[in-house]
Design an enzyme around this catalytic site. Structure first.
Site, PDB file in Angstrom:
ATOM      1  N   HIS A  17      -5.194   1.897  -4.663  1.00  0.00           N
ATOM      2  CA  HIS A  17      -5.826   2.082  -3.341  1.00  0.00           C
ATOM      3  C   HIS A  17      -5.927   3.505  -2.975  1.00  0.00           C
ATOM      4  CE1 HIS A  17      -3.866  -2.024  -2.452  1.00  0.00           C
ATOM      5  NE2 HIS A  17      -5.005  -2.394  -2.464  1.00  0.00           N
ATOM      6  N   ARG A  93     -11.902  -3.663  -9.753  1.00  0.00           N
ATOM      7  CA  ARG A  93     -11.181  -3.438 -11.086  1.00  0.00           C
ATOM      8  C   ARG A  93     -11.699  -4.101 -12.180  1.00  0.00           C
ATOM      9  NH1 ARG A  93      -6.136  -5.516  -8.063  1.00  0.00           N
ATOM     10  NH2 ARG A  93      -7.697  -6.964  -7.324  1.00  0.00           N
ATOM     11  N   SER A 131      -1.386  -5.314  -5.444  1.00  0.00           N
ATOM     12  CA  SER A 131      -0.235  -5.258  -4.768  1.00  0.00           C
ATOM     13  C   SER A 131       0.750  -6.415  -5.387  1.00  0.00           C
ATOM     14  CB  SER A 131      -0.371  -5.482  -3.072  1.00  0.00           C
ATOM     15  OG  SER A 131      -1.549  -4.401  -2.850  1.00  0.00           O
TER      16      SER A 131
END
Ligand code: PNS
Length: 168
Positions: A17, A93, A131
């Site tokens: 991020h 990604r 995350s």
């Protein structure tokens, strides 16, 4: 003035991020990191904690003076209007991200045809990161050195470990 919005749950912010934030800050006059307050994903960290981790990570990097962190709930397009922005920034990604991101981008454009979503390809070294992965590795006592921003590393690591083992 070009204002971009980078939305997400950031539960917690990762180096991936932060990499997107750094790169976006060079491309736009202002970047608003929009932290979703009430999320259906039931985050591990409260909104205040997630915001604090983002702010500490941003403050630790020189030159991110054009980045602000804001609370966001409800429709993203409403947030965009409030902040005079027409550009959503998202990190991509894998191809597997694309389907969901594509659907969200089209939905946002349907809701407001002036809104553009710009995808930034995540830096290769962070391409495996999320995350959820960070939380899993932390919870199992693994090394997250390359995953969490240094500024929050010790605190976030300890908290994730503690919360994951609560009640054992
Ligand atoms: O980090 P995440 O969990 O991938 O973030 C997803 C988020 C918060 C960006 C997305 O769920 C969102 O934009 N929610 C706002 C609700 C909304 O506007 N929905 C319509 C467009 S899909």
């Amino acid at each position: 003035m070009s204002i971009a919005v980078y939305p997400g749950s950031f539960d917690p912010i990762t180096k991936g991020h932060l990499d997107i934030i750094k790169r976006a800050s060079k491309m736009f006059d202002k970047v608003v990191v929009a932290v979703v307050k009430n999320h259906s994903k039931n985050p591990m960290f409260s909104f205040e904690e997630r915001r604090d981790y983002i702010e500490r990570s941003i403050a630790s990097v020189e030159g991110l003076n054009n980045v602000v962190v804001e609370e966001f709930q409800g429709l993203l397009v409403d947030f965009m209007h409030k902040h005079n922005s027409k550009i959503i920034v998202k990190g991509l990604r894998f191809v597997s991200d694309f389907e969901y991101e594509f659907q969200m981008a089209l939905t946002n454009r349907k809701l407001d045809e002036e809104i553009e979503t710009m995808f930034m390809v995540t830096c290769y070294k962070y391409s495996y990161l999320s995350s959820s992965i960070v939380k899993e590795v932390c919870a199992l006592g693994g090394d997250v050195t390359d995953m969490l921003p240094e500024a929050i590393m010790e605190d976030a690591k300890a908290e994730i470990y503690r919360r994951s083992h609560k009640g054992e």
